[in-house]
Design a protein around this motif. Sequence first.
Motif, PDB file in Angstrom:
ATOM      1  N   SER A 135       0.850  -1.057   0.033  1.00  0.00           N
ATOM      2  CA  SER A 135       0.002   0.217   0.086  1.00  0.00           C
ATOM      3  C   SER A 135       0.748   1.324  -0.056  1.00  0.00           C
ATOM      4  CB  SER A 135      -0.935   0.044   1.251  1.00  0.00           C
ATOM      5  OG  SER A 135      -1.862  -0.967   1.108  1.00  0.00           O
ATOM      6  N   ALA A 136       2.205   1.194   0.766  1.00  0.00           N
ATOM      7  CA  ALA A 136       2.905   2.589   0.760  1.00  0.00           C
ATOM      8  C   ALA A 136       3.534   2.617  -0.351  1.00  0.00           C
ATOM      9  CB  ALA A 136       3.799   2.236   1.946  1.00  0.00           C
ATOM     10  N   LEU A 137       3.889   1.662  -1.260  1.00  0.00           N
ATOM     11  CA  LEU A 137       4.637   1.717  -2.622  1.00  0.00           C
ATOM     12  C   LEU A 137       3.497   2.080  -3.588  1.00  0.00           C
ATOM     13  CD1 LEU A 137       7.105  -1.374  -2.512  1.00  0.00           C
ATOM     14  CD2 LEU A 137       7.583   1.318  -2.343  1.00  0.00           C
ATOM     15  N   TRP A 138       2.366   1.636  -3.522  1.00  0.00           N
ATOM     16  CA  TRP A 138       1.296   1.957  -4.476  1.00  0.00           C
ATOM     17  C   TRP A 138       0.925   3.434  -4.315  1.00  0.00           C
ATOM     18  CZ3 TRP A 138      -0.991  -1.030  -8.182  1.00  0.00           C
ATOM     19  CH2 TRP A 138      -2.329  -0.592  -8.802  1.00  0.00           C
ATOM     20  N   LYS A 139       0.873   3.978  -3.179  1.00  0.00           N
ATOM     21  CA  LYS A 139       0.499   5.377  -2.874  1.00  0.00           C
ATOM     22  C   LYS A 139       1.752   6.315  -3.238  1.00  0.00           C
ATOM     23  CE  LYS A 139      -0.821   8.521   0.833  1.00  0.00           C
ATOM     24  NZ  LYS A 139      -1.057   8.859   2.162  1.00  0.00           N
ATOM     25  N   GLN A 140       2.813   5.755  -2.928  1.00  0.00           N
ATOM     26  CA  GLN A 140       4.034   6.642  -3.473  1.00  0.00           C
ATOM     27  C   GLN A 140       4.149   6.631  -5.185  1.00  0.00           C
ATOM     28  OE1 GLN A 140       7.960   5.103  -2.271  1.00  0.00           O
ATOM     29  NE2 GLN A 140       8.773   5.519  -4.179  1.00  0.00           N
ATOM     30  N   SER A 162      -8.701   1.145  -8.546  1.00  0.00           N
ATOM     31  CA  SER A 162      -8.892   2.203  -8.308  1.00  0.00           C
ATOM     32  C   SER A 162      -9.170   2.435  -6.655  1.00  0.00           C
ATOM     33  CB  SER A 162     -10.221   2.978  -8.958  1.00  0.00           C
ATOM     34  OG  SER A 162     -11.286   2.119  -8.518  1.00  0.00           O
ATOM     35  N   GLY A 163      -8.962   3.977  -6.289  1.00  0.00           N
ATOM     36  CA  GLY A 163      -9.075   4.187  -4.925  1.00  0.00           C
ATOM     37  C   GLY A 163      -8.099   3.435  -3.814  1.00  0.00           C
ATOM     38  N   GLY A 164      -7.015   3.112  -4.345  1.00  0.00           N
ATOM     39  CA  GLY A 164      -6.025   2.274  -3.665  1.00  0.00           C
ATOM     40  C   GLY A 164      -6.177   0.998  -3.268  1.00  0.00           C
ATOM     41  N   TYR A 165      -7.039   0.469  -4.199  1.00  0.00           N
ATOM     42  CA  TYR A 165      -7.546  -1.049  -3.983  1.00  0.00           C
ATOM     43  C   TYR A 165      -6.514  -1.822  -5.118  1.00  0.00           C
ATOM     44  CZ  TYR A 165     -11.107  -0.113  -0.914  1.00  0.00           C
ATOM     45  OH  TYR A 165     -12.134   0.440   0.252  1.00  0.00           O
ATOM     46  N   TRP A 166      -5.349  -1.988  -4.896  1.00  0.00           N
ATOM     47  CA  TRP A 166      -4.478  -2.422  -5.638  1.00  0.00           C
ATOM     48  C   TRP A 166      -4.790  -3.849  -5.912  1.00  0.00           C
ATOM     49  CZ3 TRP A 166      -2.730  -6.302  -2.757  1.00  0.00           C
ATOM     50  CH2 TRP A 166      -2.225  -6.031  -1.311  1.00  0.00           C
ATOM     51  N   GLY A 167      -5.154  -4.706  -4.912  1.00  0.00           N
ATOM     52  CA  GLY A 167      -5.599  -5.884  -5.075  1.00  0.00           C
ATOM     53  C   GLY A 167      -6.925  -6.231  -5.861  1.00  0.00           C
ATOM     54  N   LEU A 168      -7.560  -5.277  -6.186  1.00  0.00           N
ATOM     55  CA  LEU A 168      -8.462  -5.375  -7.401  1.00  0.00           C
ATOM     56  C   LEU A 168      -8.211  -5.046  -8.851  1.00  0.00           C
ATOM     57  CD1 LEU A 168     -11.605  -4.367  -5.370  1.00  0.00           C
ATOM     58  CD2 LEU A 168     -10.752  -6.567  -5.556  1.00  0.00           C
ATOM     59  N   THR A 169      -6.795  -4.805  -9.101  1.00  0.00           N
ATOM     60  CA  THR A 169      -6.314  -4.686 -10.185  1.00  0.00           C
ATOM     61  C   THR A 169      -6.818  -5.819 -11.165  1.00  0.00           C
ATOM     62  OG1 THR A 169      -4.398  -3.239  -9.718  1.00  0.00           O
ATOM     63  CG2 THR A 169      -4.141  -4.663 -11.707  1.00  0.00           C
ATOM     64  N   GLN A 170      -7.163  -5.449 -12.588  1.00  0.00           N
ATOM     65  CA  GLN A 170      -7.538  -6.345 -13.422  1.00  0.00           C
ATOM     66  C   GLN A 170      -6.298  -6.918 -14.223  1.00  0.00           C
ATOM     67  OE1 GLN A 170     -11.297  -7.567 -13.346  1.00  0.00           O
ATOM     68  NE2 GLN A 170     -10.567  -6.515 -11.445  1.00  0.00           N
ATOM     69  N   ILE A 171      -6.274  -8.241 -14.113  1.00  0.00           N
ATOM     70  CA  ILE A 171      -4.941  -8.759 -14.687  1.00  0.00           C
ATOM     71  C   ILE A 171      -5.446  -9.915 -15.534  1.00  0.00           C
ATOM     72  CG2 ILE A 171      -3.447  -8.391 -12.897  1.00  0.00           C
ATOM     73  CD1 ILE A 171      -3.729 -11.199 -12.065  1.00  0.00           C
ATOM     74  N   THR A 172      -4.691 -10.339 -16.629  1.00  0.00           N
ATOM     75  CA  THR A 172      -4.792 -11.401 -17.702  1.00  0.00           C
ATOM     76  C   THR A 172      -3.513 -12.319 -17.569  1.00  0.00           C
ATOM     77  OG1 THR A 172      -3.963 -10.428 -19.808  1.00  0.00           O
ATOM     78  CG2 THR A 172      -6.357  -9.995 -19.052  1.00  0.00           C
ATOM     79  N   ALA A 173      -3.678 -13.626 -17.969  1.00  0.00           N
ATOM     80  CA  ALA A 173      -2.689 -14.553 -18.000  1.00  0.00           C
ATOM     81  C   ALA A 173      -1.647 -13.913 -19.028  1.00  0.00           C
ATOM     82  CB  ALA A 173      -3.350 -15.908 -18.344  1.00  0.00           C
ATOM     83  N   ARG A 174      -2.334 -13.341 -20.222  1.00  0.00           N
ATOM     84  CA  ARG A 174      -1.372 -12.824 -21.286  1.00  0.00           C
ATOM     85  C   ARG A 174      -0.170 -11.924 -20.860  1.00  0.00           C
ATOM     86  NH1 ARG A 174      -2.195 -14.051 -26.644  1.00  0.00           N
ATOM     87  NH2 ARG A 174      -4.178 -13.839 -26.437  1.00  0.00           N
ATOM     88  N   ASP A 175      -0.829 -10.901 -20.110  1.00  0.00           N
ATOM     89  CA  ASP A 175      -0.445  -9.786 -19.378  1.00  0.00           C
ATOM     90  C   ASP A 175       0.832 -10.351 -18.451  1.00  0.00           C
ATOM     91  OD1 ASP A 175      -1.293  -8.050 -21.357  1.00  0.00           O
ATOM     92  OD2 ASP A 175      -2.156  -6.700 -19.806  1.00  0.00           O
ATOM     93  N   PRO A 298      -4.528 -17.493   5.564  1.00  0.00           N
ATOM     94  CA  PRO A 298      -4.286 -16.696   4.473  1.00  0.00           C
ATOM     95  C   PRO A 298      -4.704 -15.276   4.896  1.00  0.00           C
ATOM     96  CG  PRO A 298      -6.293 -17.782   3.931  1.00  0.00           C
ATOM     97  CD  PRO A 298      -5.817 -18.487   5.234  1.00  0.00           C
ATOM     98  N   GLN A 299      -3.939 -14.313   4.691  1.00  0.00           N
ATOM     99  CA  GLN A 299      -4.176 -12.937   4.850  1.00  0.00           C
ATOM    100  C   GLN A 299      -3.662 -11.976   3.728  1.00  0.00           C
ATOM    101  OE1 GLN A 299      -5.001 -11.479   7.676  1.00  0.00           O
ATOM    102  NE2 GLN A 299      -4.969 -13.637   8.870  1.00  0.00           N
ATOM    103  N   GLU A 300      -5.076 -11.875   2.843  1.00  0.00           N
ATOM    104  CA  GLU A 300      -5.067 -11.297   1.444  1.00  0.00           C
ATOM    105  C   GLU A 300      -6.092 -10.270   1.322  1.00  0.00           C
ATOM    106  OE1 GLU A 300      -2.644 -11.005  -1.811  1.00  0.00           O
ATOM    107  OE2 GLU A 300      -2.260 -11.755   0.039  1.00  0.00           O
ATOM    108  N   ALA A 301      -6.400  -9.543   2.462  1.00  0.00           N
ATOM    109  CA  ALA A 301      -7.645  -8.597   2.275  1.00  0.00           C
ATOM    110  C   ALA A 301      -7.223  -7.500   1.471  1.00  0.00           C
ATOM    111  CB  ALA A 301      -7.901  -8.164   3.749  1.00  0.00           C
ATOM    112  N   VAL A 302      -8.221  -6.949   0.995  1.00  0.00           N
ATOM    113  CA  VAL A 302      -8.029  -5.669   0.037  1.00  0.00           C
ATOM    114  C   VAL A 302      -7.838  -4.684   0.969  1.00  0.00           C
ATOM    115  CG1 VAL A 302      -9.273  -4.029  -1.566  1.00  0.00           C
ATOM    116  CG2 VAL A 302      -9.557  -6.745  -1.661  1.00  0.00           C
ATOM    117  N   PRO A 303      -6.808  -3.804   0.976  1.00  0.00           N
ATOM    118  CA  PRO A 303      -6.378  -2.811   1.708  1.00  0.00           C
ATOM    119  C   PRO A 303      -7.643  -1.518   1.934  1.00  0.00           C
ATOM    120  CG  PRO A 303      -5.211  -2.458  -0.308  1.00  0.00           C
ATOM    121  CD  PRO A 303      -5.949  -3.737  -0.437  1.00  0.00           C
TER     122      PRO A 303
END
Length: 318
Positions: A135-140, A162-175, A298-303
């Motif tokens: 979260s710190a690096l994402w904000k930076q 968006s809004g700081g929710y890096w865990g909801l970035t949309q990704i694809t296998a190709r990317d 597991p600890q992987e909550a959206v910040p």
Amino acid sequence: MNRLSISRRRRGALCAAVALGVLLPTAAGVTPATAATPAVACTSQKAGLAAQLVNDINAALKGRKSTTAILVNDRVTKTSCVLRPDTQFDSASVVKTTVLATLLWDAQKSKRALTATEKSRAYAMITKSDNDATSALWKQLGVTKVKGFLAAAGMTRTVPGSGGYWGLTQITARDQQKLLALITAKNTVLTDASRAYILDLMNKVVSSQRWGTPAGAPSTAKIHVKNGWLPRATHGWRVHSIGAFTGTAHNYQITVLTHDNATMQDGINTIQAVARVVHADLNPGAARSDSFVPPAVPQEAVPAVPGRAAQDLVSAPR
């Protein structure tokens, strides 16, 4: 009109009716190609390997409820496998490798070294999947710089959360495979030093997070991995794993993204079933290491967005 002509016309009409009666119901029952379940497709310059991979990956996926995207690339045998390469998934912590690549790419442009704080956060983010460091690096960096790196990397289907929710970035296998390709081969986006830095941290991931694509890897391969796991109300558990396997005889990458898992373990099982057959087919007869245990809790909550209460986006881990 004579009886013969009438008979011929009736027979012609009957044939036409029969033809329509056969063809129309069949056409109505056919599922359009776009709606068909995607199939694994593989190519290889090694005789017989593509067909073997298709057969084994299909067998590994049989009966599983996970919606799975796969991309495999082996530079040694010139082998590639794809399944749902452009389907989008919530990234969970897999995006942390992209965050690190963005940080290094941005530092390269200023010709500066990472600060001690940046190094500390990068280490925690990759090796322990630390959310606060991320979260710190994402904000930076800010979304603008992340988008800048994605454009430079050709990761055109990745959309930052968006809004700081890096865990909801949309990704694809190709990317994700494009990212692994940049990390593992000389290119103009990331310097050799940056690539080595990322690979080193991915190689130092704590033992409890070395499951996923490393399952069944040959003992002679050096393993570089980053996983992600996140439960939400829709599509159940997202469980992902990206891995690069390097060494004298190895130069390949595996991406497996999943959602629609009832439990985290279901996702892990799907990923590891695929990984084991891929490693086995690419490295026939090689000794293997397969002691990969997922974290107990597991600890992987959206910040939460700073200064605002966390939104109820995730279900409680079970």
